[in-house]
Design a protein around this motif. Structure first.
Motif, PDB file in Angstrom:
ATOM      1  N   TYR A 242      38.517  95.552   7.620  1.00  0.00           N
ATOM      2  CA  TYR A 242      37.893  94.739   8.667  1.00  0.00           C
ATOM      3  C   TYR A 242      37.829  93.275   8.245  1.00  0.00           C
ATOM      4  CZ  TYR A 242      34.439  92.685  11.754  1.00  0.00           C
ATOM      5  OH  TYR A 242      33.814  91.847  12.639  1.00  0.00           O
ATOM      6  N   ASP A 243      37.340  93.028   7.032  1.00  0.00           N
ATOM      7  CA  ASP A 243      37.235  91.647   6.545  1.00  0.00           C
ATOM      8  C   ASP A 243      38.607  90.975   6.493  1.00  0.00           C
ATOM      9  OD1 ASP A 243      34.548  92.009   6.313  1.00  0.00           O
ATOM     10  OD2 ASP A 243      34.564  92.288   4.125  1.00  0.00           O
ATOM     11  N   VAL A 245      41.380  91.625   8.219  1.00  0.00           N
ATOM     12  CA  VAL A 245      41.899  91.336   9.555  1.00  0.00           C
ATOM     13  C   VAL A 245      41.132  90.161  10.171  1.00  0.00           C
ATOM     14  CG1 VAL A 245      42.099  92.234  11.915  1.00  0.00           C
ATOM     15  CG2 VAL A 245      42.793  93.657   9.977  1.00  0.00           C
ATOM     16  N   LYS A 246      39.818  90.227  10.091  1.00  0.00           N
ATOM     17  CA  LYS A 246      38.964  89.202  10.697  1.00  0.00           C
ATOM     18  C   LYS A 246      39.250  87.818  10.096  1.00  0.00           C
ATOM     19  CE  LYS A 246      34.094  88.454  11.885  1.00  0.00           C
ATOM     20  NZ  LYS A 246      33.888  87.109  11.398  1.00  0.00           N
ATOM     21  N   ASN A 247      39.360  87.767   8.780  1.00  0.00           N
ATOM     22  CA  ASN A 247      39.533  86.473   8.117  1.00  0.00           C
ATOM     23  C   ASN A 247      40.947  85.920   8.211  1.00  0.00           C
ATOM     24  OD1 ASN A 247      36.854  86.576   7.399  1.00  0.00           O
ATOM     25  ND2 ASN A 247      37.287  87.634   5.454  1.00  0.00           N
ATOM     26  N   LEU A 249      42.937  86.297  11.067  1.00  0.00           N
ATOM     27  CA  LEU A 249      43.347  86.010  12.455  1.00  0.00           C
ATOM     28  C   LEU A 249      43.475  84.514  12.764  1.00  0.00           C
ATOM     29  CD1 LEU A 249      41.813  88.355  15.161  1.00  0.00           C
ATOM     30  CD2 LEU A 249      44.203  87.686  14.802  1.00  0.00           C
ATOM     31  N   ILE A 272      38.306  98.991  13.854  1.00  0.00           N
ATOM     32  CA  ILE A 272      38.311  97.557  13.514  1.00  0.00           C
ATOM     33  C   ILE A 272      38.500  96.722  14.776  1.00  0.00           C
ATOM     34  CG2 ILE A 272      39.685  95.760  12.352  1.00  0.00           C
ATOM     35  CD1 ILE A 272      40.045  97.847  10.043  1.00  0.00           C
ATOM     36  N   TYR A 273      39.423  97.138  15.631  1.00  0.00           N
ATOM     37  CA  TYR A 273      39.640  96.415  16.893  1.00  0.00           C
ATOM     38  C   TYR A 273      38.339  96.420  17.710  1.00  0.00           C
ATOM     39  CZ  TYR A 273      44.656  96.874  15.853  1.00  0.00           C
ATOM     40  OH  TYR A 273      45.884  96.803  15.268  1.00  0.00           O
ATOM     41  N   LYS A 275      35.170  96.708  16.592  1.00  0.00           N
ATOM     42  CA  LYS A 275      34.152  95.861  15.973  1.00  0.00           C
ATOM     43  C   LYS A 275      34.473  94.377  16.165  1.00  0.00           C
ATOM     44  CE  LYS A 275      31.509  95.084  11.740  1.00  0.00           C
ATOM     45  NZ  LYS A 275      31.256  95.459  10.345  1.00  0.00           N
ATOM     46  N   LEU A 276      35.781  94.061  16.183  1.00  0.00           N
ATOM     47  CA  LEU A 276      36.202  92.668  16.404  1.00  0.00           C
ATOM     48  C   LEU A 276      35.955  92.227  17.851  1.00  0.00           C
ATOM     49  CD1 LEU A 276      39.765  92.405  14.775  1.00  0.00           C
ATOM     50  CD2 LEU A 276      37.765  91.046  14.118  1.00  0.00           C
ATOM     51  N   ALA A 278      38.050  93.150  20.139  1.00  0.00           N
ATOM     52  CA  ALA A 278      39.400  92.927  20.661  1.00  0.00           C
ATOM     53  C   ALA A 278      39.654  93.848  21.854  1.00  0.00           C
ATOM     54  CB  ALA A 278      40.429  93.193  19.565  1.00  0.00           C
ATOM     55  N   LYS A 298      42.870  89.463  20.781  1.00  0.00           N
ATOM     56  CA  LYS A 298      41.567  88.852  20.478  1.00  0.00           C
ATOM     57  C   LYS A 298      41.758  87.333  20.613  1.00  0.00           C
ATOM     58  CE  LYS A 298      37.522  88.163  18.396  1.00  0.00           C
ATOM     59  NZ  LYS A 298      36.295  88.275  19.184  1.00  0.00           N
TER      60      LYS A 298
END
Lengths: 435, 435
Positions: A242-243, A245-247, A249, A272-273, A275-276, A278, A298
């Motif tokens: 998760y971290d 992918v998030k960081n 993008l 993950i999608y 939580k983001l 997306a 996203k």
């Protein structure tokens, strides 16, 4: 735990991805670096080609009137007053009865209006002068290349979105593009997920395999014309993934992950999608391989969740990521070209969904044929290495025979305007097929 | 001054060039840099794929004997003792009546011999334990991917001379090639000759044109897989050209010059080859464009004297230089692939020699068709930019009609074993044709 997903058609999945296409900005780069890039603007001729009347061969520039009476019996004699090579200009005025020896590409002397090539002249040295004898008349304009006859100022020579290869480079150089307007490459980030993955230089240990998807996808990204940034491997750990992918993008134009999109306990990409926040465009496609290919969006950026299975990963990129890249590069032909062709051997497997079969094409007697590679299991791992096409057969069929007509996606061609349409079952076969 | 030259056939010219082919040395480079290079050695599997028995899907590893009596009426219940993800190993011994939840890619627990996928099981929580119910029996081996079933240790996966693209990279990564044996690129020097040439960033002046050949050839050299070193432009000056060629030869594996090979007064390449003591393989070919293409050999190195005409220059490289490069790169398919196809429009020009027509191919209804580009003069300069094939029509013919079958050289394909053979006149047309 087992999650139900709704499979959509390949063509519908392509359509959903294409809604989030954007076009890249333009940058100017040196012509020496332009190979393989995509034109950001149309190229318009800013001058005529040729830019002056010139001779297209080695010969003599003459005044056509002087040659009117020439015949084998009564040849005309002209005095050669000068020799001019390409890139130089005639220095002397040409008068009646005179000619200029000119080499291919030389600008026509102002007074001359025809070219007599070497092969049609006799040269004579006499009285300390050089003469030519002509045994035929030449008309005004004979053998002259006229200004603008190849290309006129204002002609559109190349469209934006054209891939820059050798012939394109020649046009750019001709028109003085020392700096070329190209589309900035989209930056595509890549993560390979899976606790089972070893780095390519690690020794094999039980239960693990080496990461091949990251290297393969990087190359596919390059071949599509984009920049690939490989951020490394991730274990199947929700927080770590998760971290990551998030960081990532905000550093990329699109993000590819391989693995983690199925319904296994450690397939974390769907969560993950979520939580983001997306927007998941689809998470199941009626195709094989690659049915679990998932694409989410996203803030206008696409997250391509490709399968961890190498063949599924490959196909997912070609069908969904490639047209997105090509559109970014201003191409109006972003889709893999697909054509009708003939299968060379039986493909007996039943096809519950549209199936993309790794194949090699050939051209026999003017026809396109495709041979599945990796039919026997011993070649599964190398089948991608030997493929240059994907044969697409419709879902709901029991198998195909040598000689059947099929759709073939040509992986090595630049592209086409029409997105792939899921093939329909052949009516003639329907009686043998599954529902 | 006018020199008689003897024209040879295209196939004979190719044959003479190929006598001076050599194979490049091997170097090891990082897999990250291997894209687009050519394998210097065959790749042999050094381990089985899969390298262990594994599950190809998400499910439960079971002992098949336990399931023998399972039916919808009398389901079998197994206790799930552990969950294992890909890359991890089962920690507990599996006893009769037990099962392990396993994710795609996980190594089979030692005691288990079949996989029951999620879709075929019911999960039940009872007595603080997790159970599955199976309503059908599983046989030993059901749904298991066995060690070596894709690839066996010792299998030859890729031949030397293979171009490294995405699918090849995947195989290399799988087999741990962090360093890849590739063929060192041949270094090809390039000079553009002609007093008429301007640099690409110079303003046009009367009598001059911008140098486009150098940029075009550099790109063709790259696309063939070689390294291009561009040494700049040379005016039509014998001493300057001679010194340049002489002093460059020991720095390169082959040398390309553009221009200066015809019979004009300032076409110095023939004299330069003579003064160098080079062995001229041919200086005239029965082809258009490019009849003056000249190839010479000095101390085993080839000097490719390509025409200054852009189209002739392009064709000369593809026919004669490219197969030399490909052979250097260990390919056993060094020749441009040529196939039979159909002309889409009339080509009315007479063809005194074998003619190579810049064309664009398409695939309609399973057939290959070729459309000449640049038929009208306005497109001459851009015709190369729009071509992906050369249609070859035989010499001694008066023209071709839409629908005629022709030979087509495919410029975008990797290559073929068979060198181009000059096409013969079609018998059926002979009555209309020139001698």
């Amino acid at each position: 735990m087992f999650e139900e997903r709704t499979a959509i058609k390949v063509s519908e999945a392509i359509k959903r991805v294409m809604q989030f296409c954007k076009k890249g900005e333009i940058e100017y780069i040196n012509i020496d670096d332009a190979e393989g890039r995509y034109l950001g603007k149309a190229v318009v001729a800013d001058h005529n080609i040729p830019s002056f009347d010139r001779t297209p061969l080695d010969g003599f520039a003459v005044i056509s009137e002087d040659t009117a009476s020439a015949s084998p019996e009564n040849p005309v004699r002209l005095e050669v007053i000068e020799t001019v090579g390409a890139g130089n200009l005639a220095k002397r005025e040409v008068k009646a009865g005179q000619a200029v020896r000119v080499m291919t590409g030389t600008m026509m002397p102002e007074e001359c209006d025809a070219i007599a090539m070497f092969e049609l002249t006799n040269e004579i040295e006499e009285d300390g002068k050089t003469w030519i004898e002509l045994k035929r008349p030449f008309k005004k304009g004979d053998f002259v290349s006229f200004e603008g006859e190849e290309t006129k100022k204002g002609d559109v020579l190349l469209e934006a979105g054209t891939k820059i290869h050798a012939g394109v480079i020649a046009v750019l150089a001709t028109f003085g593009y020392s700096e070329v307007p190209v589309v900035k490459k989209p930056v595509i980030g890549i993560y390979a997920t899976g606790t089972e993955l070893l780095e390519v230089d690690e020794e094999l240990v039980p239960g693990k395999i080496r990461n091949s998807n990251a290297y393969m996808i990087k190359t596919q990204v390059h071949q599509a014309g984009a920049e690939a940034v490989y951020y490394g491997q991730l274990a199947d750990d929700f927080d770590q993934c998760y971290d990551a992918v998030k960081n990532t993008l905000d550093k990329v134009d699109a993000l590819i992950t391989t693995g983690g999109v199925s319904v296994g306990d450690f397939d974390y990409l769907p969560e993950i999608y979520q939580k983001l926040g997306a927007n998941v465009l689809f998470n199941k496609i009626a195709m094989r391989p690659g049915s679990v290919t998932t694409v989410a969006e996203k803030d206008g950026k696409l997250l391509f969740g490709l399968s961890g299975n190498p063949s599924a990963c490959f196909v997912g990129f070609e069908l969904y990521t490639r047209p997105w890249v090509k559109t970014f590069l201003h191409s109006d032909k972003p889709f893999t070209e697909w054509v009708k062709g003939t299968l060379t051997e039986d493909f007996p497997k039943p096809n519950p969904f549209t199936r993309f079969i790794r194949s090699k094409i050939s051209f026999e007697g003017g026809k396109i044929t495709a041979s599945p590679v990796g039919m026997d299991k011993s070649q599964v791992v190398t089948s991608l290495a030997h493929s240059d096409a994907l044969v697409a057969v419709p879902g709901g069929t029991r198998g195909y025979k040598a000689g059947d007509e099929v759709d073939i996606l040509l992986l090595f061609r630049e592209g086409t305007k029409d997105p792939f349409k899921d093939p329909e079952k052949l009516r003639v076969k329907k009686s043998n097929d599954d529902a």
